[in-house]
Enzyme design. Structure first.
Site, short mmCIF file in Angstrom:
data_model
loop_
_atom_site.label_atom_id
_atom_site.label_comp_id
_atom_site.label_asym_id
_atom_site.label_seq_id
_atom_site.Cartn_x
_atom_site.Cartn_y
_atom_site.Cartn_z
N GLU A 1 4.22 -21.97 -3.12
CA GLU A 1 5.38 -21.27 -3.74
C GLU A 1 4.97 -20.45 -5.01
OE1 GLU A 1 8.32 -20.15 -2.60
OE2 GLU A 1 8.09 -19.37 -4.17
N LYS B 1 -3.59 -20.78 -4.67
CA LYS B 1 -2.10 -21.05 -5.51
C LYS B 1 -2.88 -21.52 -6.57
CE LYS B 1 1.36 -22.08 -7.14
NZ LYS B 1 2.38 -21.20 -7.71
N CYS C 1 3.43 -26.30 -14.46
CA CYS C 1 2.44 -26.05 -13.71
C CYS C 1 1.11 -25.61 -14.32
CB CYS C 1 3.01 -25.25 -12.57
SG CYS C 1 4.17 -25.83 -11.67
#
Ligand code: NAD
Ligand code: UGA
Length: 478
Positions: free
Chosen positions: A169, A224, A280
């Site tokens: 995502e 990612k 993150c």
């Protein structure tokens, strides 16, 4: 295979908004978002759509349209795994605190637990989708757990088969709904075309086909991590230049504009600030560092680690320079902190630069009054690891007599917080801080008063003409 029933494990910042948007765009698919955390699930089912567990502009409206129609939140993990033909794993993957790889590697215990739950409870063919951000080659771990249960189910009434896909995502908090509705790209990694096609079909309901990229599973996992590392690297780059601007009378806004006009560099993600936060960036870079070391590439590891090191240095340099400007001591000084979230439009404080900066100021015995429009005081208590005195809890605004040096109180509105303050520090770029009346504020503060703007959102002329001292990040001429 046509997907009729989705189960998403993890009702967090990713699982909740992502599944809400899929539910809105795919009304024929039943979506169950399940979580171990009963409070979180209770809040997702709150009749008041302003009290959902996460704050995201536009999210409440979508949940209102879909909840209990084709979107359900529950703790019924076993039951909903059984019903699903596609399962998203969207659980937390924080940095490991102890053991092998502590401080760098991702802790995969929640992901592994999910894989075991899926292996145990699923029935028939199930497509398992990695939505969490994972170290490259994690799909191997998930596959091997699932393969075991596939083998042992062969002669049973309910046989099990699995495909594993990676579908990381890329949403950002605060703009999650917009990012999900209009993504730059959707990335799907896998080795089974039919499984890939099933997931593509879901996204094709609202994402143009050319924006759906398919790759092998390892490229998808690595892309990612790399994407977050590149974004964070830009922020550390511009933050390093902000310090140089302050030393050389250059202006970081002008430097960013000049370099960002080069189409090869581009203008986004060149805003200097108090240092990147969020759950993150740091963890994903540290994970990349760990992987590089693991694969025998120490130079690659050192390159990426410097992005995190610069960020740590930058946060500390801000609190140091504030202390210096306030005559080298913060003892007995009242400092107003405007913003605690790691960025505007979210109630998330994970890794927020405000945490380290406030801790440093408290260490210098400052008395902080902390305001944020969305973050709550219990969250700040957890983050600062320091309790507010009970008599100040209810109404931080009115009771401004601090219990002791090096302490803080919480302010739920801006009415009286500037009274007798020695300094104001803007740490989050909330819209309401852009239109404060500085001449009124100046009349309430104790002279000589300082305003520190770490987000470049305040008007220097207004502040200086109100008789206040002003420091703005990356602005050499002040
Ligand atoms: P989060 O902590 O907000 O949510 C994770 C949820 O999973 C929690 O509510 C937890 O209770 C639940 N959970 C954990 N183990 C479980 C289990 N075995 N069964 C049921 N529920 C379980 O995390 P998040 O911010 O949503 O992030 C999830 C993943 O997505 C992470 O890997 C993160 O790196 C990645 N990611 C996050 C963002 C973001 O903006 N937050 C963006 C992109 C990717
Ligand atoms: C980031 C990425 O932008 C997403 O693409 C990714 O999906 C997500 O991480 C993730 O994997 O979790 P997020 O952390 O929500 O999203 O927010 P960002 O907008 O990227 O901001 C991160 C931090 O960098 C914030 O503290 C922000 O204030 C800071 N920042 C951002 C700057 O200091 N300058 C900028 O120019 C941009």
């Amino acid at each position: 295979m046509e997907i009729k029933n989705i189960c998403c494990i993890g009702a967090g910042y990713v699982g909740g908004p992502t599944m809400s948007v899929i539910a809105e765009k795919c009304p024929d698919i039943t979506i169950n978002v399940v979580d171990l955390n009963t409070d979180r699930v209770k809040n997702w089912n709150n009749p008041d759509f302003n009290k959902l567990p996460i704050y995201e502009p536009g999210l409440g409206e979508i949940v209102e349209r879909c909840r209990n129609k084709n979107l359900f939140f529950s703790n019924l993990i076993e039951e909903k795994i059984k019903e699903a033909d596609m399962i998203f794993i969207s659980v937390n993957t924080p940095t490991k605190k102890k053991g092998l790889g502590a401080g760098k590697a991702s802790d995969l215990k929640w992901v592994e637990a999910c894989a075991r739950q899926v292996a145990k409870f699923s029935i028939g063919h199930t497509i398992v989708v990695e939505k969490s951000t994972l170290p490259v080659r994690t799909a191997e771990v998930i596959k091997s757990i699932l393969d075991e249960s596939q083998k042992s189910s062969k002669n049973k009434t309910y046989s099990k088969t699995f495909d594993v896909l990676s579908n990381p995502e890329f949403l950002s908090e605060g703009s999650a709904i917009n990012d999900l509705l209009y993504p730059d790209r959707v990335l799907i990694g896998g080795d089974n075309n039919s499984a890939i096609e099933s997931l593509c079909e879901i996204y094709k309901q609202w994402v143009p086909t050319e924006k759906i990229l398919t790759t092998n599973i390892w490229s998808s996992e690595l892309a990612k991590l790399t994407s977050n590392a590149f974004l964070a690297q830009r922020i550390s780059s511009i933050n390093s230049i902000s310090a140089l601007c302050e030393a050389t009378d250059a202006n970081v806004k002008e430097v960013s504009r000049a370099i960002g006009s080069d189409s090869r560099i581009g203008s986004k993600f060149l805003n200097t600030g108090p240092g990147f936060g969020g759950s993150c960036f740091k963890k994903d870079i540290l994970n990349l560092v760990y992987l590089s070391e693991y694969f025998g590439l120490p130079e690659v590891a050192a390159f990426w680690e410097s992005v995190v090191n610069l960020n740590n240095w930058h946060q500390n340099r801000i609190s140091k320079l504030i202390t210096k400007k306030l005559f080298g001591t913060l003892s007995n000084k009242k400092i107003v902190i405007l913003g605690f979230a790691f960025k505007a439009n979210t109630n998330d404080t994970r890794e927020s630069a405000a945490i380290q900066i406030c801790k440093n100021l408290l260490e210098e015995e400052a008395r902080l009054v902390i305001h944020d429009p969305k973050v709550t005081y219990p969250q700040i208590e957890i983050d600062l690891d320091k309790k507010v005195q009970p008599n100040n809890k209810k109404n931080g605004n009115k009771i401004l007599n601090f219990p002791s040096q090096g302490n803080w109180i919480f302010a739920s509105d801006l009415l009286t917080i500037f009274d007798d303050a020695d300094a104001v520090i803007v740490l989050t770029e909330w819209e309401i801080y852009k239109s404060l009346d500085w001449s009124k504020i100046a009349s309430k503060m104790r002279s000589p008063a300082w305003i520190f703007d770490t987000r470049l959102i305040l008007n220097s002329t207004e502040i200086k003409s109100a008789g206040l001292n002003f420091w703005q990040i990356g602005n050499g001429l002040q």
